[in-house]
Write a protein that holds these residues in place. Sequence first.
Motif, PDB file in Angstrom:
ATOM      1  N   PRO A  54       0.787  -1.243   0.000  1.00  0.00           N
ATOM      2  CA  PRO A  54       0.000   0.000   0.000  1.00  0.00           C
ATOM      3  C   PRO A  54       0.811   1.281   0.000  1.00  0.00           C
ATOM      4  O   PRO A  54       0.316   2.330  -0.424  1.00  0.00           O
ATOM      5  CB  PRO A  54      -0.835  -0.117   1.291  1.00  0.00           C
ATOM      6  N   ASP A  55       2.051   1.240   0.473  1.00  0.00           N
ATOM      7  CA  ASP A  55       2.799   2.486   0.629  1.00  0.00           C
ATOM      8  C   ASP A  55       4.013   2.615  -0.280  1.00  0.00           C
ATOM      9  O   ASP A  55       4.606   3.701  -0.375  1.00  0.00           O
ATOM     10  CB  ASP A  55       3.255   2.658   2.080  1.00  0.00           C
ATOM     11  N   VAL A  56       4.419   1.524  -0.944  1.00  0.00           N
ATOM     12  CA  VAL A  56       5.611   1.574  -1.784  1.00  0.00           C
ATOM     13  C   VAL A  56       5.565   0.434  -2.796  1.00  0.00           C
ATOM     14  O   VAL A  56       4.953  -0.611  -2.525  1.00  0.00           O
ATOM     15  CB  VAL A  56       6.891   1.468  -0.917  1.00  0.00           C
ATOM     16  N   ASP A  57       6.166   0.646  -3.947  1.00  0.00           N
ATOM     17  CA  ASP A  57       6.279  -0.441  -4.917  1.00  0.00           C
ATOM     18  C   ASP A  57       7.266  -1.474  -4.373  1.00  0.00           C
ATOM     19  O   ASP A  57       8.344  -1.113  -3.882  1.00  0.00           O
ATOM     20  CB  ASP A  57       6.776   0.099  -6.262  1.00  0.00           C
ATOM     21  N   GLY A  58       6.880  -2.756  -4.457  1.00  0.00           N
ATOM     22  CA  GLY A  58       7.706  -3.811  -3.895  1.00  0.00           C
ATOM     23  C   GLY A  58       9.106  -3.868  -4.469  1.00  0.00           C
ATOM     24  O   GLY A  58      10.067  -4.222  -3.766  1.00  0.00           O
ATOM     25  N   VAL A  59       9.250  -3.536  -5.744  1.00  0.00           N
ATOM     26  CA  VAL A  59      10.577  -3.546  -6.368  1.00  0.00           C
ATOM     27  C   VAL A  59      11.465  -2.474  -5.742  1.00  0.00           C
ATOM     28  O   VAL A  59      12.641  -2.707  -5.462  1.00  0.00           O
ATOM     29  CB  VAL A  59      10.468  -3.360  -7.891  1.00  0.00           C
ATOM     30  N   ASP A  60      10.884  -1.289  -5.508  1.00  0.00           N
ATOM     31  CA  ASP A  60      11.655  -0.231  -4.854  1.00  0.00           C
ATOM     32  C   ASP A  60      12.045  -0.641  -3.435  1.00  0.00           C
ATOM     33  O   ASP A  60      13.165  -0.358  -2.974  1.00  0.00           O
ATOM     34  CB  ASP A  60      10.848   1.069  -4.814  1.00  0.00           C
ATOM     35  N   LEU A  61      11.120  -1.315  -2.741  1.00  0.00           N
ATOM     36  CA  LEU A  61      11.435  -1.789  -1.402  1.00  0.00           C
ATOM     37  C   LEU A  61      12.549  -2.821  -1.437  1.00  0.00           C
ATOM     38  O   LEU A  61      13.436  -2.818  -0.566  1.00  0.00           O
ATOM     39  CB  LEU A  61      10.189  -2.396  -0.746  1.00  0.00           C
ATOM     40  N   CYS A  62      12.536  -3.681  -2.436  1.00  0.00           N
ATOM     41  CA  CYS A  62      13.603  -4.669  -2.585  1.00  0.00           C
ATOM     42  C   CYS A  62      14.956  -3.976  -2.719  1.00  0.00           C
ATOM     43  O   CYS A  62      15.942  -4.408  -2.105  1.00  0.00           O
ATOM     44  CB  CYS A  62      13.330  -5.558  -3.800  1.00  0.00           C
ATOM     45  N   ARG A  63      15.022  -2.913  -3.492  1.00  0.00           N
ATOM     46  CA  ARG A  63      16.278  -2.167  -3.639  1.00  0.00           C
ATOM     47  C   ARG A  63      16.733  -1.600  -2.293  1.00  0.00           C
ATOM     48  O   ARG A  63      17.916  -1.619  -1.967  1.00  0.00           O
ATOM     49  CB  ARG A  63      16.095  -1.027  -4.637  1.00  0.00           C
ATOM     50  N   ARG A  64      15.776  -1.079  -1.518  1.00  0.00           N
ATOM     51  CA  ARG A  64      16.125  -0.484  -0.226  1.00  0.00           C
ATOM     52  C   ARG A  64      16.603  -1.552   0.761  1.00  0.00           C
ATOM     53  O   ARG A  64      17.533  -1.312   1.536  1.00  0.00           O
ATOM     54  CB  ARG A  64      14.925   0.275   0.331  1.00  0.00           C
ATOM     55  N   ILE A  65      15.962  -2.723   0.708  1.00  0.00           N
ATOM     56  CA  ILE A  65      16.414  -3.825   1.565  1.00  0.00           C
ATOM     57  C   ILE A  65      17.825  -4.242   1.174  1.00  0.00           C
ATOM     58  O   ILE A  65      18.704  -4.422   2.015  1.00  0.00           O
ATOM     59  CB  ILE A  65      15.450  -5.028   1.455  1.00  0.00           C
ATOM     60  N   ARG A  66      18.039  -4.373  -0.123  1.00  0.00           N
ATOM     61  CA  ARG A  66      19.347  -4.814  -0.601  1.00  0.00           C
ATOM     62  C   ARG A  66      20.431  -3.792  -0.287  1.00  0.00           C
ATOM     63  O   ARG A  66      21.596  -4.144  -0.065  1.00  0.00           O
ATOM     64  CB  ARG A  66      19.265  -5.078  -2.118  1.00  0.00           C
ATOM     65  N   ALA A  67      20.064  -2.514  -0.226  1.00  0.00           N
ATOM     66  CA  ALA A  67      21.056  -1.473   0.070  1.00  0.00           C
ATOM     67  C   ALA A  67      21.567  -1.560   1.501  1.00  0.00           C
ATOM     68  O   ALA A  67      22.683  -1.120   1.786  1.00  0.00           O
ATOM     69  CB  ALA A  67      20.450  -0.094  -0.187  1.00  0.00           C
ATOM     70  N   GLN A  68      20.775  -2.146   2.400  1.00  0.00           N
ATOM     71  CA  GLN A  68      21.202  -2.198   3.795  1.00  0.00           C
ATOM     72  C   GLN A  68      21.435  -3.607   4.312  1.00  0.00           C
ATOM     73  O   GLN A  68      21.878  -3.783   5.446  1.00  0.00           O
ATOM     74  CB  GLN A  68      20.171  -1.497   4.680  1.00  0.00           C
ATOM     75  N   SER A  69      21.171  -4.634   3.487  1.00  0.00           N
ATOM     76  CA  SER A  69      21.332  -6.002   3.974  1.00  0.00           C
ATOM     77  C   SER A  69      21.546  -6.972   2.812  1.00  0.00           C
ATOM     78  O   SER A  69      21.023  -6.778   1.718  1.00  0.00           O
ATOM     79  CB  SER A  69      20.090  -6.425   4.770  1.00  0.00           C
ATOM     80  N   GLY A  70      22.312  -8.026   3.090  1.00  0.00           N
ATOM     81  CA  GLY A  70      22.518  -9.085   2.106  1.00  0.00           C
ATOM     82  C   GLY A  70      21.553 -10.242   2.295  1.00  0.00           C
ATOM     83  O   GLY A  70      21.744 -11.317   1.711  1.00  0.00           O
ATOM     84  N   VAL A  71      20.499 -10.054   3.118  1.00  0.00           N
ATOM     85  CA  VAL A  71      19.540 -11.118   3.397  1.00  0.00           C
ATOM     86  C   VAL A  71      18.887 -11.606   2.101  1.00  0.00           C
ATOM     87  O   VAL A  71      18.568 -10.802   1.217  1.00  0.00           O
ATOM     88  CB  VAL A  71      18.463 -10.609   4.378  1.00  0.00           C
ATOM     89  N   PRO A  72      18.707 -12.916   1.935  1.00  0.00           N
ATOM     90  CA  PRO A  72      18.026 -13.424   0.738  1.00  0.00           C
ATOM     91  C   PRO A  72      16.593 -12.889   0.657  1.00  0.00           C
ATOM     92  O   PRO A  72      15.873 -12.867   1.654  1.00  0.00           O
ATOM     93  CB  PRO A  72      18.030 -14.944   0.934  1.00  0.00           C
ATOM     94  N   VAL A  73      16.196 -12.452  -0.532  1.00  0.00           N
ATOM     95  CA  VAL A  73      14.849 -11.930  -0.769  1.00  0.00           C
ATOM     96  C   VAL A  73      14.174 -12.789  -1.826  1.00  0.00           C
ATOM     97  O   VAL A  73      14.712 -12.976  -2.922  1.00  0.00           O
ATOM     98  CB  VAL A  73      14.882 -10.459  -1.242  1.00  0.00           C
ATOM     99  N   ILE A  74      13.005 -13.313  -1.484  1.00  0.00           N
ATOM    100  CA  ILE A  74      12.191 -14.058  -2.446  1.00  0.00           C
ATOM    101  C   ILE A  74      10.931 -13.241  -2.700  1.00  0.00           C
ATOM    102  O   ILE A  74      10.163 -12.969  -1.777  1.00  0.00           O
ATOM    103  CB  ILE A  74      11.804 -15.447  -1.922  1.00  0.00           C
ATOM    104  N   ILE A  75      10.738 -12.815  -3.938  1.00  0.00           N
ATOM    105  CA  ILE A  75       9.527 -12.097  -4.297  1.00  0.00           C
ATOM    106  C   ILE A  75       8.416 -13.115  -4.536  1.00  0.00           C
ATOM    107  O   ILE A  75       8.580 -14.060  -5.309  1.00  0.00           O
ATOM    108  CB  ILE A  75       9.753 -11.233  -5.549  1.00  0.00           C
ATOM    109  N   ALA A  76       7.288 -12.916  -3.852  1.00  0.00           N
ATOM    110  CA  ALA A  76       6.112 -13.777  -4.014  1.00  0.00           C
ATOM    111  C   ALA A  76       4.943 -12.872  -4.376  1.00  0.00           C
ATOM    112  O   ALA A  76       4.446 -12.122  -3.543  1.00  0.00           O
ATOM    113  CB  ALA A  76       5.826 -14.537  -2.726  1.00  0.00           C
ATOM    114  N   THR A  77       4.508 -12.933  -5.632  1.00  0.00           N
ATOM    115  CA  THR A  77       3.529 -11.961  -6.118  1.00  0.00           C
ATOM    116  C   THR A  77       2.625 -12.566  -7.181  1.00  0.00           C
ATOM    117  O   THR A  77       2.959 -13.599  -7.779  1.00  0.00           O
ATOM    118  CB  THR A  77       4.262 -10.736  -6.697  1.00  0.00           C
ATOM    119  N   ALA A  78       1.499 -11.912  -7.405  1.00  0.00           N
ATOM    120  CA  ALA A  78       0.568 -12.337  -8.447  1.00  0.00           C
ATOM    121  C   ALA A  78       0.951 -11.764  -9.813  1.00  0.00           C
ATOM    122  O   ALA A  78       0.360 -12.141 -10.826  1.00  0.00           O
ATOM    123  CB  ALA A  78      -0.857 -11.909  -8.092  1.00  0.00           C
TER     124      ALA A  78
END
Length: 224
Positions: A54-78
């Motif tokens: 609701p507040d941000v595009d998930g792809v942009d959030l993925c970039r922000r997560i990746r900028a501060q952490s190397g945690v594995p990210v799995i996108i699960a979407t329709a």
Amino acid sequence: MRILIVEDDDRVAEALEAFLSRSGYVTVRAEDGAQALGLLGSDTEVVLLDLGLPDVDGVDLCRRIRAQSGVPVIIATARTDVHERIRGLRAGADDYIVKPYDVRELLARIEAVTRRLHPLDSHAAPADRSLIAIHDVRIDLVARRVLVSEQPIELTRKEFDIIAVLARYPGVPVPRERIIREVWNTDWQSFARSLEVHVASIRRKIGRSSLIETVRGVGYRLEG
């Protein structure tokens, strides 16, 4: 293992939390991007990320997560468009799964990304994970050896692989299916009996029957 679920749909999130909890994972949920960034911590080991937030595009959030952490990210979407998949992967996601999906496939993908991050035989294992000490039992994941009261215990390769899987999640029940997949690299349930035999052998050799606890209906847990 702690999984951060970023999902604004209550029904989807609740079903995911229930399934992952039964599979031996600890989950925390964020309903939007702001919550996700606030909950992301050093103990987060996987992020399951929905793109329609609701507040941000998930792809942009993925970039922000990746900028501060190397945690594995799995996108699960329709979103099924191939361009969306490319955007997500280029933003730093480790994997991409399209809804509706089989939860067993999701579990396999979680295991795959964490296996790449913490391989059993990796000499690059983090120091805080490479040596597990429980009372007088020491499990060295790098040297691949187990010592009881400083005396080495002779384990077969499969026996060590089993205890190494359990040692990555001390105190957390690990499902039989996951152990079989990681040790035998198969989903065949015919290996369930072999797993029981190997666990019994580990207990006998180590001489600490309480070290590996049988969790009825789930699998095994290493004393934490």
